[in-house]
Design an enzyme around this catalytic site. Structure first.
Site, PDB file in Angstrom:
ATOM      1  N   ASP A  64       9.051  75.579 100.592  1.00 23.73           N
ATOM      2  CA  ASP A  64      10.454  75.293 100.226  1.00 23.73           C
ATOM      3  C   ASP A  64      11.250  74.886 101.457  1.00 23.73           C
ATOM      4  O   ASP A  64      12.127  74.032 101.383  1.00 23.73           O
ATOM      5  CB  ASP A  64      11.185  76.535  99.684  1.00 23.73           C
ATOM      6  CG  ASP A  64      10.526  77.148  98.471  1.00 23.73           C
ATOM      7  OD1 ASP A  64       9.861  76.416  97.731  1.00 23.73           O
ATOM      8  OD2 ASP A  64      10.715  78.368  98.271  1.00 23.73           O
TER       9      ASP A  64
ATOM     10  N   ASP B 104      13.794  81.377  83.424  1.00 28.27           N
ATOM     11  CA  ASP B 104      14.504  81.712  84.678  1.00 28.27           C
ATOM     12  C   ASP B 104      16.001  81.408  84.617  1.00 28.27           C
ATOM     13  O   ASP B 104      16.555  80.751  85.506  1.00 28.27           O
ATOM     14  CB  ASP B 104      13.883  80.935  85.857  1.00 28.27           C
ATOM     15  CG  ASP B 104      12.550  81.500  86.301  1.00 28.27           C
ATOM     16  OD1 ASP B 104      12.198  82.621  85.902  1.00 28.27           O
ATOM     17  OD2 ASP B 104      11.848  80.806  87.070  1.00 28.27           O
TER      18      ASP B 104
ATOM     19  N   GLU C  36       4.114  90.644  92.708  1.00 28.15           N
ATOM     20  CA  GLU C  36       5.010  90.302  91.591  1.00 28.15           C
ATOM     21  C   GLU C  36       4.200  89.963  90.343  1.00 28.15           C
ATOM     22  O   GLU C  36       3.542  88.928  90.285  1.00 28.15           O
ATOM     23  CB  GLU C  36       5.884  89.106  91.997  1.00 28.15           C
ATOM     24  CG  GLU C  36       6.841  88.680  90.902  1.00 28.15           C
ATOM     25  CD  GLU C  36       7.739  87.507  91.329  1.00 28.15           C
ATOM     26  OE1 GLU C  36       8.052  87.375  92.520  1.00 28.15           O
ATOM     27  OE2 GLU C  36       8.104  86.731  90.430  1.00 28.15           O
TER      28      GLU C  36
ATOM     29  N   HIS D 112       9.559  80.282  99.810  1.00 20.68           N
ATOM     30  CA  HIS D 112       8.136  79.970  99.993  1.00 20.68           C
ATOM     31  C   HIS D 112       8.073  79.078 101.224  1.00 20.68           C
ATOM     32  O   HIS D 112       8.979  78.281 101.469  1.00 20.68           O
ATOM     33  CB  HIS D 112       7.558  79.151  98.844  1.00 20.68           C
ATOM     34  CG  HIS D 112       7.667  79.790  97.488  1.00 20.68           C
ATOM     35  ND1 HIS D 112       8.790  79.700  96.715  1.00 20.68           N
ATOM     36  CD2 HIS D 112       6.764  80.500  96.763  1.00 20.68           C
ATOM     37  CE1 HIS D 112       8.584  80.331  95.569  1.00 20.68           C
ATOM     38  NE2 HIS D 112       7.371  80.832  95.573  1.00 20.68           N
TER      39      HIS D 112
HETATM   40  C1  XLS Z   1       7.355  82.330  89.323  1.00 27.04           C
HETATM   41  C2  XLS Z   1       7.677  83.400  90.253  1.00 27.04           C
HETATM   42  C3  XLS Z   1       7.950  82.925  91.668  1.00 27.04           C
HETATM   43  C4  XLS Z   1       7.923  84.081  92.618  1.00 27.04           C
HETATM   44  C5  XLS Z   1       7.752  83.682  94.039  1.00 27.04           C
HETATM   45  O1  XLS Z   1       7.346  82.512  88.128  1.00 27.04           O
HETATM   46  O2  XLS Z   1       8.737  84.135  89.778  1.00 27.04           O
HETATM   47  O3  XLS Z   1       9.144  82.234  91.708  1.00 27.04           O
HETATM   48  O4  XLS Z   1       9.056  84.871  92.504  1.00 27.04           O
HETATM   49  O5  XLS Z   1       6.577  83.013  94.259  1.00 27.04           O
HETATM   50 NI    NI Z   2       9.980  83.479  86.943  1.00 23.02          NI
HETATM   51 NI    NI Z   3       9.872  85.574  90.726  1.00 20.19          NI
END
Ligand code: XLS
Ligand code: NI
Ligand code: NI
Length: 446
Positions: A104, A309, A232, A101
């Site tokens: 980041d 995650d 996404e 991002h």
């Molecule tokens: C958050 C998302 C994020 C995207 C990028 O849940 O997965 O990390 O991949 O903005």
């Molecule tokens: Ni995620």
């Molecule tokens: Ni993601």
């Protein structure tokens, strides 16, 4: 350049005979699986935010992660050291791509101008690091969710000034992604969703989201950015209901606004779980609609309702994921981005190596098993058999559009002999288990 992660050695492939925990057992970059090398199939990418920025904070506690840049007080110096550390880490792990991002890689300044200046400075450094290492940018994106101005959303905010600010941020993110040769550009709808319909004009918010994407597509064309746009999906978190709920929802949205030719989908395993789907379901749904673009690899915890995650270690899930990717003919220009973070108590830098290594081996194994399943036509033969009634006779007439309800009624009235066949689910599950157990290594010795 001074070594930053002194405890992390270069990770090599040593195979199953090795008991070195810091060596690959399955991922062997140059080894061919079918007609491509593992590196070509897997296109692993490091996620800047999890690997370099996350510090272990959670709603109940402070940072835990020991990272060399944490002791620096100047935010630009921190950003520089992070970039150098990131490229050292990727080189040591043999990861050839990264994703970020905007916020980041460089800190947000006191104004848009200052933020952009910070970005330009760090992008020049990253450019040099990319040249030196041959590491490439899989995708860039803009963080349109952390800053308080985005409390009501970005492109779906009720405040037009916020929409404009978000547009300016994406304009810049597109420029730097293009400058760094990014192969894709991602939109994840951070806060594009709602908390309550009592105060939400959903129709306007969705129209605005589509306007925003259309402007992004137009601007990319204007600056000659050739990367693939990706959306996404995620059903919830941070908002109660995210607009990009799942693959089916995203496809419907893109088609409604005539954007389907400009976007593909970036599918994240944990987001699939949150939507009540398997990763395989989401990949399959995108694939059969020619929308499978890239994947965020991680895994969630079925006992928890949020986006944990975690690094992917589930061989069954990676096998079925790689099966879909092979059926898709690969995923290029997309890749396998580690949208995965360490557990809070795994606070040492070496844990980053263990996490990525586990994920790379798990996907390499899944790739080998999926390839073998496809070579042997295990599921394909079964599918062909199961649907063979559509290859001839009445079934072929249905598929070719030769019949209507009246014709079918006539056929059905004369046919009271319906014979069904078993679905053989348990048999197939046990075959998959056998392939999984024999894995990518043992069968070669048999
Ligand atoms: C958050 C998302 C994020 C995207 C990028 O849940 O997965 O990390 O991949 O903005
Ligand atoms: Ni995620
Ligand atoms: Ni993601």
């Amino acid at each position: 350049m001074d070594e930053i992660f002194k405890d992390i050695p270069k990770i090599e492939y040593e195979g199953l005979e090795s008991n070195n925990l810091l060596a690959f057992k399955h991922y062997n970059a140059d080894e061919k699986v079918g007609n491509k090398t593992m590196a070509e199939h897997l296109r692993f990418s490091m996620a800047y935010w999890h690997t370099l920025v996350a510090n272990g904070t959670d709603p109940f506690g402070n940072a835990t992660m020991e990272r060399p840049w944490n002791s620096l007080t100047d935010s630009m110096q921190r950003a520089e050291l992070r970039a150098k550390a990131g490229f050292e880490f990727m080189s040591k792990l043999g990861i050839n791509y990264f994703c970020f991002h905007d916020r980041d890689i460089a800190p947000e300044g006191n104004s848009l101008q200052e933020s952009n200046k910070n970005l330009d400075y760090i992008v020049s450094l990253i450019e040099k690091l990319m040249e030196k290492t041959d590491i490439k940018l899989l995708w860039g994106t803009a963080n349109l969710f952390s800053h308080p101005r985005y409390m009501h959303g970005a492109a779906s905010s009720p405040n037009a000034d916020v929409f404009a600010h978000a547009a300016a941020q994406v304009k810049k993110a597109l420029e730097i992604t293009s400058r760094l040769g990014g192969e894709n550009y991602v939109f994840w709808g951070g806060r594009e969703g709602y908390e309550t319909l009592l105060n939400t004009d959903m129709a306007l918010e969705q129209d605005n989201l589509a306007r925003f994407f259309t402007m992004a597509v137009d601007y990319a064309e204007k600056i000659g950015f050739k990367g693939q746009f990706l959306l996404e999906p995620k059903p919830k978190e941070p908002t109660k209901h995210q607009y990009d709920y799942d693959v089916a929802n995203v496809i419907a949205f893109l088609r409604k606004y005539g954007l389907e030719d400009y976007f593909k989908i970036n599918i994240e395993a944990n987001h699939a779980l949150l939507a009540g789907h398997t990763f395989q379901h989401e990949l399959h749904y995108a694939r059969i609609n020619q929308m499978l673009g890239s994947i965020d690899i991680n895994q969630g915890d079925p006992l928890l309702g949020w986006d944990t995650d975690q690094f992917p270690t589930n061989l069954y899930a990676t096998t079925l994921a790689m099966y879909e990717i092979l059926k898709n003919g690969g995923i290029k220009p997309g890749g396998l981005n580690f949208d995965a973070k360490l557990r809070r108590p795994s606070f040492e830098p070496i844990d980053l190596a263990y996490g990525h290594l586990a994920g790379m081996d798990t996907f390499a194994y899944g790739l080998k098993v999926a390839h073998r399943l496809l070579e042997d036509n295990v599921l394909e033969d079964h599918l062909a058999e199961r649907y063979k009634s559509y290859q001839s006779g009445i079934g072929l007439d249905i598929v070719e559009g030769n019949l209507d309800f009246e014709g079918l009624n006539e056929y059905a009235l004369k046919n009271d002999q319906i014979i069904n066949a078993s679905g053989r689910q348990e048999m197939l599950e046990s075959i998959i288990n056998n392939y999984l157990i024999m894995g990518g290594v043992i069968w070669e010795k048999m």
